[in-house]
Design a protein around this motif. Structure first.
Motif, PDB file in Angstrom:
ATOM      1  N   THR A  98       0.823  -1.206   0.000  1.00 50.25           N
ATOM      2  CA  THR A  98       0.000   0.000   0.000  1.00 50.25           C
ATOM      3  C   THR A  98       0.859   1.259   0.000  1.00 50.25           C
ATOM      4  O   THR A  98       0.459   2.292  -0.547  1.00 50.25           O
ATOM      5  N   ASP A  99       2.039   1.183   0.586  1.00 50.39           N
ATOM      6  CA  ASP A  99       2.967   2.325   0.569  1.00 50.39           C
ATOM      7  C   ASP A  99       3.282   2.783  -0.845  1.00 50.39           C
ATOM      8  O   ASP A  99       3.644   3.948  -1.058  1.00 50.39           O
ATOM      9  N   THR A 100       3.182   1.886  -1.826  1.00 46.44           N
ATOM     10  CA  THR A 100       3.585   2.210  -3.199  1.00 46.44           C
ATOM     11  C   THR A 100       2.416   2.657  -4.069  1.00 46.44           C
ATOM     12  O   THR A 100       2.623   2.986  -5.239  1.00 46.44           O
ATOM     13  N   VAL A 101       1.206   2.641  -3.537  1.00 47.57           N
ATOM     14  CA  VAL A 101       0.029   2.983  -4.340  1.00 47.57           C
ATOM     15  C   VAL A 101       0.020   4.482  -4.649  1.00 47.57           C
ATOM     16  O   VAL A 101      -0.074   5.318  -3.735  1.00 47.57           O
ATOM     17  N   GLU A 183       8.444  -5.160  -4.010  1.00 42.92           N
ATOM     18  CA  GLU A 183       9.418  -4.543  -4.922  1.00 42.92           C
ATOM     19  C   GLU A 183       8.726  -4.219  -6.238  1.00 42.92           C
ATOM     20  O   GLU A 183       8.213  -5.103  -6.925  1.00 42.92           O
ATOM     21  N   LYS A 184       8.712  -2.936  -6.584  1.00 43.38           N
ATOM     22  CA  LYS A 184       7.935  -2.451  -7.730  1.00 43.38           C
ATOM     23  C   LYS A 184       8.841  -1.746  -8.724  1.00 43.38           C
ATOM     24  O   LYS A 184       9.713  -0.967  -8.336  1.00 43.38           O
ATOM     25  N   PHE A 185       8.613  -2.006 -10.013  1.00 43.43           N
ATOM     26  CA  PHE A 185       9.369  -1.323 -11.053  1.00 43.43           C
ATOM     27  C   PHE A 185       8.397  -0.552 -11.928  1.00 43.43           C
ATOM     28  O   PHE A 185       7.462  -1.118 -12.497  1.00 43.43           O
ATOM     29  N   ALA A 196       5.821  -6.045 -10.517  1.00 43.74           N
ATOM     30  CA  ALA A 196       6.130  -5.930  -9.092  1.00 43.74           C
ATOM     31  C   ALA A 196       6.067  -7.313  -8.464  1.00 43.74           C
ATOM     32  O   ALA A 196       5.427  -8.227  -9.004  1.00 43.74           O
ATOM     33  N   VAL A 197       6.725  -7.444  -7.313  1.00 47.10           N
ATOM     34  CA  VAL A 197       6.774  -8.732  -6.615  1.00 47.10           C
ATOM     35  C   VAL A 197       6.430  -8.524  -5.147  1.00 47.10           C
ATOM     36  O   VAL A 197       6.999  -7.655  -4.477  1.00 47.10           O
ATOM     37  N   ALA A 198       5.493  -9.332  -4.664  1.00 44.39           N
ATOM     38  CA  ALA A 198       5.092  -9.319  -3.258  1.00 44.39           C
ATOM     39  C   ALA A 198       5.661 -10.571  -2.592  1.00 44.39           C
ATOM     40  O   ALA A 198       5.334 -11.683  -3.001  1.00 44.39           O
ATOM     41  N   ALA A 199       6.499 -10.385  -1.586  1.00 46.04           N
ATOM     42  CA  ALA A 199       7.150 -11.526  -0.935  1.00 46.04           C
ATOM     43  C   ALA A 199       6.953 -11.466   0.567  1.00 46.04           C
ATOM     44  O   ALA A 199       7.154 -10.416   1.194  1.00 46.04           O
ATOM     45  N   ALA A 200       6.560 -12.595   1.139  1.00 40.95           N
ATOM     46  CA  ALA A 200       6.443 -12.735   2.592  1.00 40.95           C
ATOM     47  C   ALA A 200       7.123 -14.041   2.987  1.00 40.95           C
ATOM     48  O   ALA A 200       6.879 -15.079   2.359  1.00 40.95           O
ATOM     49  N   GLY A 275      14.276 -11.596  -6.713  1.00 41.81           N
ATOM     50  CA  GLY A 275      15.492 -11.672  -5.927  1.00 41.81           C
ATOM     51  C   GLY A 275      15.605 -10.525  -4.940  1.00 41.81           C
ATOM     52  O   GLY A 275      15.952 -10.727  -3.760  1.00 41.81           O
ATOM     53  N   ARG A 276      15.286  -9.332  -5.387  1.00 41.55           N
ATOM     54  CA  ARG A 276      15.365  -8.169  -4.508  1.00 41.55           C
ATOM     55  C   ARG A 276      14.330  -8.242  -3.390  1.00 41.55           C
ATOM     56  O   ARG A 276      14.638  -7.947  -2.220  1.00 41.55           O
ATOM     57  N   ALA A 277      13.101  -8.646  -3.726  1.00 42.92           N
ATOM     58  CA  ALA A 277      12.027  -8.664  -2.741  1.00 42.92           C
ATOM     59  C   ALA A 277      12.306  -9.692  -1.647  1.00 42.92           C
ATOM     60  O   ALA A 277      12.153  -9.411  -0.451  1.00 42.92           O
ATOM     61  N   VAL A 278      12.717 -10.887  -2.052  1.00 43.98           N
ATOM     62  CA  VAL A 278      12.979 -11.942  -1.058  1.00 43.98           C
ATOM     63  C   VAL A 278      14.201 -11.592  -0.219  1.00 43.98           C
ATOM     64  O   VAL A 278      14.219 -11.785   0.997  1.00 43.98           O
TER      65      VAL A 278
END
Length: 284
Positions: A98-101, A183-185, A196-200, A275-278
């Motif tokens: 949500t920070d990136t919206v 991580e969003k491009f 973008a990639v969502a990683a948990a 890779g960046r998100a994880v």
């Protein structure tokens, strides 16, 4: 351009909203924050005969706990999700995405449920909702029903919502103690995600015990990167592990080709951003 004329109603309960939609038929439109609908109305790409405003329905707002789940009202704004302590503690991935919206103005007006119901594959909240196994509670004349995120998003701007139904709330399992990153491009700040990639992840000692990874804009619906998850779970939280897992990020995807990127570039972005998100999530 000025929108075509329409009738306007602002019910104060979910039941009244459902009745208003039933009375208006298929030519009605629901407005939440209006960040997606209003531009469409101004360009006359839609011309509803009735606009049903959800803004006065108090029960659709807020975040609460219900056992092992968080319940987020569909009309809860992005700003409220960003700053809610329950979301920060139990669903960090949602807060980070949500920070990136868009920008602060949009986050103050746009709504969590509105973004999900709009189902833009470049939207930032669909992939996190999918990765976290969220459930959508919808309501129509036949009552309420629950739809898993994996079944809710059905195609480009298409969801499992039936005529006359609205999204009431989103139920998210608690991921207490997990760490997350989104991580969003994009080409310019505040634009839609090119990818973008969502990683948990949940780490025990030096080992990745559990992992959930979702991809934004790698198909007409959000995609769960199962291959990445399989490569991560049970392995040491090292750069080598993450690099090997990220190589599988584009497996089974069907990214679009548009003015921003072709399919192969999007696959490349998916691998790099995974890779960046994880790495950010595990702190490797």
């Amino acid at each position: 351009m000025i929108p075509a004329s329409f009738d306007y109603v602002a019910p104060t309960t979910v039941d009244d909203t459902v009745r208003a939609l039933a009375d208006a038929g298929e030519d009605a439109k629901v407005i939440a924050g209006g960040q997606s609908l209003l531009p469409v109305l101004r360009m006359r790409l839609a011309a509803p005969t009735k606009l049903v405003d959800l803004g006065r329905i108090v029960e659709l707002r807020g975040v609460r706990e219900d056992g092992d789940r968080l319940v987020i009202g569909a009309m809860t704004t992005h700003y409220e999700v960003q700053r809610d302590p329950l979301v920060a503690s139990h669903a960090e991935l949602l807060a980070r995405a949500t920070d990136t919206v868009a920008d602060p103005q949009v986050r103050h007006r746009g709504t969590f449920g509105g973004s999900l119901a709009h189902a833009d594959p470049a939207g930032d909240l669909l992939a996190p909702a999918l990765a976290l196994d969220a459930e959508m509670v919808v309501c129509g004349m036949d009552g309420r029903r629950t739809v898993p995120a994996a079944e809710f998003f059905q195609g480009l701007f298409t969801t499992a919502l039936r005529d006359g139904e609205i999204l009431v709330e989103v139920r998210v399992p608690k991921y207490t103690g997990w760490h997350a990153h989104y991580e969003k491009f994009n080409r310019v700040a505040q634009a839609w995600a090119m990818v973008a990639v969502a990683a948990a992840v949940r780490v025990e000692g030096d080992t990745i015990a559990e992992a959930r990874v979702g991809l934004t804009n790698m198909g007409s619906v959000p995609v769960r990167a199962r291959g990445v998850e399989e490569e991560l779970v049970g392995r040491p939280a090292t750069a080598e592990t993450i690099r090997a897992a990220a190589a599988r990020a584009a497996d089974g995807t069907s990214p679009a080709v548009d003015g921003n990127a072709d399919a192969e570039y999007r696959r490349h972005l998916a691998r790099v951003l995974t890779g960046r998100a994880v790495t950010a999530a595990v702190g490797a």
